[in-house]
Write a protein that holds these residues in place. Structure first.
Motif, short mmCIF file in Angstrom:
data_model
loop_
_atom_site.label_atom_id
_atom_site.label_comp_id
_atom_site.label_asym_id
_atom_site.label_seq_id
_atom_site.Cartn_x
_atom_site.Cartn_y
_atom_site.Cartn_z
N ALA A 1 100.95 21.32 67.63
CA ALA A 1 100.74 21.02 69.04
C ALA A 1 100.33 19.56 69.24
O ALA A 1 100.72 18.91 70.22
CB ALA A 1 99.67 21.94 69.63
N SER A 2 99.54 19.02 68.30
CA SER A 2 99.11 17.63 68.43
C SER A 2 100.29 16.67 68.31
O SER A 2 100.29 15.61 68.93
CB SER A 2 98.05 17.31 67.36
OG SER A 2 98.61 17.32 66.06
N LYS A 3 101.30 17.04 67.52
CA LYS A 3 102.47 16.17 67.39
C LYS A 3 103.28 16.13 68.68
O LYS A 3 103.86 15.10 69.03
CB LYS A 3 103.32 16.64 66.22
CG LYS A 3 102.64 16.42 64.87
CD LYS A 3 103.45 16.98 63.72
CE LYS A 3 102.71 16.81 62.40
NZ LYS A 3 103.46 17.38 61.26
N ILE A 4 103.30 17.26 69.40
CA ILE A 4 103.94 17.27 70.72
C ILE A 4 103.19 16.35 71.67
O ILE A 4 103.79 15.55 72.40
CB ILE A 4 103.99 18.70 71.28
CG1 ILE A 4 104.90 19.58 70.43
CG2 ILE A 4 104.46 18.71 72.73
CD1 ILE A 4 104.93 21.03 70.84
N GLU A 5 101.85 16.43 71.65
CA GLU A 5 101.05 15.57 72.52
C GLU A 5 101.24 14.10 72.17
O GLU A 5 101.29 13.24 73.05
CB GLU A 5 99.57 15.94 72.42
CG GLU A 5 98.68 15.16 73.36
CD GLU A 5 97.23 15.61 73.35
OE1 GLU A 5 96.45 15.06 74.13
OE2 GLU A 5 96.90 16.51 72.56
N ILE A 6 101.38 13.80 70.88
CA ILE A 6 101.60 12.42 70.47
C ILE A 6 102.90 11.88 71.05
O ILE A 6 102.97 10.74 71.52
CB ILE A 6 101.60 12.32 68.93
CG1 ILE A 6 100.18 12.50 68.39
CG2 ILE A 6 102.17 10.98 68.46
CD1 ILE A 6 100.10 12.65 66.88
N ARG A 7 103.94 12.69 71.05
CA ARG A 7 105.21 12.25 71.61
C ARG A 7 105.08 11.96 73.11
O ARG A 7 105.62 10.97 73.62
CB ARG A 7 106.29 13.31 71.40
CG ARG A 7 106.81 13.39 69.98
CD ARG A 7 108.10 14.17 69.91
NE ARG A 7 109.16 13.50 70.64
CZ ARG A 7 109.86 14.07 71.61
NH1 ARG A 7 109.60 15.31 71.99
NH2 ARG A 7 110.83 13.42 72.22
N VAL A 8 104.35 12.80 73.83
CA VAL A 8 104.14 12.57 75.26
C VAL A 8 103.34 11.29 75.47
O VAL A 8 103.69 10.45 76.31
CB VAL A 8 103.41 13.77 75.91
CG1 VAL A 8 103.03 13.45 77.35
CG2 VAL A 8 104.29 15.01 75.86
#
Length: 503
Positions: free
Chosen positions: A212-219
């Motif tokens: 989930a943190s990697k998704i947030e990083i992309r955003v």
């Protein structure tokens, strides 16, 4: 969090009879919605050649294009050239609903006086999921994604054990712990390269949180790439790294959140000039997100940080404090969703949740504008507009404060939701046989929005009410957009430093 951080009881509020359920403890023990939970068990990520939960349509889900899941490597994530493209949500397993209220004792362990909201209490595990995760989640459930032997630098739940003076890589030295949440911990560190202090969000060493943190990083990378000068006041990710199986995200160090400042100031209202400035920045941030086809979905005072929370006393002999600087930054993009991607049926923290979400009508950009309206009322009064934890009571409060839910909105609902919340000729099923006496009295005692904003007729109050009226319309198709709201006459009014209208 400790009980010393509890919200004190306002002495000027109307006193109500003690409630054995929850309302008497509302301000003393924190917001009930912070304790709403859905537990998602930790399990290995399934093979990507099988259908995912995100590809199965369910009731209340926005029907739109769903792309196949993609795998990302750290080099792509750290690249400054992140293209704006839909984010495929990572799959999750076994969802089961827990009670909306968890024990105060379990919730309080995550309360911290110095918590600056870099991790929200409503953190979640994937782009599918928007509700807070139980603080009582057992580490044993993550055994499939964790090593059998726990490293000596992790606790049993996968949280990094913070020790003041320790290093996070050779660049960052831990100087203070700022807070702890479901996703992990936030620490203040000294950056030896830039020679300044930063805030670092240390994600738990559990695979679903890492994903989930990697998704947030992309955003976050997308936001900084699209607005490098940070004109639109969204928090920027400065760096990220993987340290001892913990994803660490580096941010600039800011002051307290709007909610924390309200609490420290005994929930005294903000002056009108400061409400105007904060509202303009917030709407600018929301308009920017919407231009990128992103919906924030979790706007609330806890997710708005003050750049500098220094303040002064309003006048000699008074304890009410006035901020010297009202520049803010919008944070917590873990729940941000592209409008054409999968939409969870439930989003937003309870007090700021739009009616279309509760009624199961689907949601889009307009749900953010409803949240903005609730936030502005809270800054004006010092108290949350809808202090509840149950859907039916929430709808009853809306009808009492704003007016009856239009019949055309009710007709759009599914039969299941209609029978759940309405009876007869589309009348809200409140009160009913299960409604407590305290709930009836509380809803009946609420003031209408006109009475809250305009007890006395003045030009600026009338303009402020008109803005709120357009932000809090039941029909999301009629609700004002962020871009249009920025052109409202309210933002062309002038106020002095004490919040009095000049012209």
């Amino acid at each position: 969090m400790s009980t010393t951080n509890a919200r004190p009881t306002r002495t000027n509020r109307r006193k109500r009879p003690p409630n054995p359920n929850w309302r008497e403890d509302f301000y003393r023990n924190g917001r009930p919605d912070d304790q709403e939970v859905i537990v998602i068990s930790d399990s290995p990520t399934p093979s990507h050649n099988r259908p995912l939960p995100s590809q199965i349509e369910t009731r209340g889900m926005k029907r739109g294009r769903r792309s196949a899941p993609k795998l990302y490597n750290p080099q792509q994530l750290q690249s400054s050239q992140v293209l704006l493209q839909p984010i495929s949500a990572l799959p999750t397993h076994k969802r089961r609903r827990k009670g909306e209220i968890q024990s105060i004792q379990n919730y309080q362990q995550y309360n911290d006086t110095s918590y600056r909201s870099y991790i929200s209490t409503s953190s979640h595990t994937s782009a599918h999921y928007r509700e807070p995760i139980s603080t009582r989640e057992s580490y044993s459930s993550a055994s499939s994604s964790r090593q059998a032997i726990i490293p000596n630098y992790d606790d049993k739940d996968g949280h990094y054990i913070v020790k003041i003076g320790d290093d996070l890589t050779s660049r960052y030295r831990i100087t203070r712990q700022l807070g702890q949440g479901t996703f992990g911990k936030v620490v203040q560190c000294f950056d030896r390269v830039s020679n300044r202090h930063v805030a670092i969000k240390i994600i738990r060493a559990v695979q679903k949180y890492r994903d989930a943190s990697k998704i947030e990083i992309r955003v976050l990378n997308t936001l900084s790439d699209q607005d490098p000068a940070n004109i639109h006041k969204c928090i920027h990710l400065r760096n990220w790294f993987d340290f001892r199986n913990h994803i660490c995200m580096v941010f600039d160090l800011y002051g307290s959140s709007l909610f924390d400042f309200l609490k420290q100031n005994d929930f005294a209202p903000f002056p009108m000039n400061q409400i105007q400035h904060i509202a303009r920045q917030l709407l600018s941030s929301v308009a920017f997100l919407h231009s990128l086809r992103l919906v924030h979905t979790d706007l609330k005072p806890e997710n708005i940080l003050l750049v500098n929370d220094q303040c002064r006393n309003r006048s000699p002999g008074k304890t009410r404090r006035i901020l010297l600087d009202t520049d803010v930054r919008l944070i917590d993009f873990g729940s941000a969703t592209f409008d054409d991607e999968y939409h969870s049926s439930v989003v937003s923290t309870r007090h700021y949740r739009a009616p279309e979400v509760i009624l199961g009508l689907g949601w889009s950009y307009s749900c953010d504008l409803w949240s903005v309206g609730c936030i502005l009322v809270e800054l004006f009064t010092g108290e949350a507009l809808f202090q509840t934890h149950e859907n039916l009571e929430h709808l009853a409060m809306m009808e009492h404060v704003i007016g009856k839910i239009p019949d055309r909105i009710v007709r759009q609902m599914s039969r299941h939701h209609q029978s759940k919340y309405f009876r007869g000729s589309r009348l809200l099923n409140f009160p009913n046989d299960d409604t407590t006496k305290q709930s009836r009295k509380y809803v009946k005692s609420l003031r209408t929005l006109v009475d809250i904003i305009e007890p006395e007729k003045t030009t600026f109050r009338s303009q402020f009410y008109d803005l709120l009226h357009h932000l809090l319309l039941y029909d999301p198709n009629e609700r004002i957009s962020a871009r249009t709201a920025l052109r409202h006459p309210f933002f062309y009014m002038l106020f002095d430093e004490e919040g009095r209208q000049i012209r």
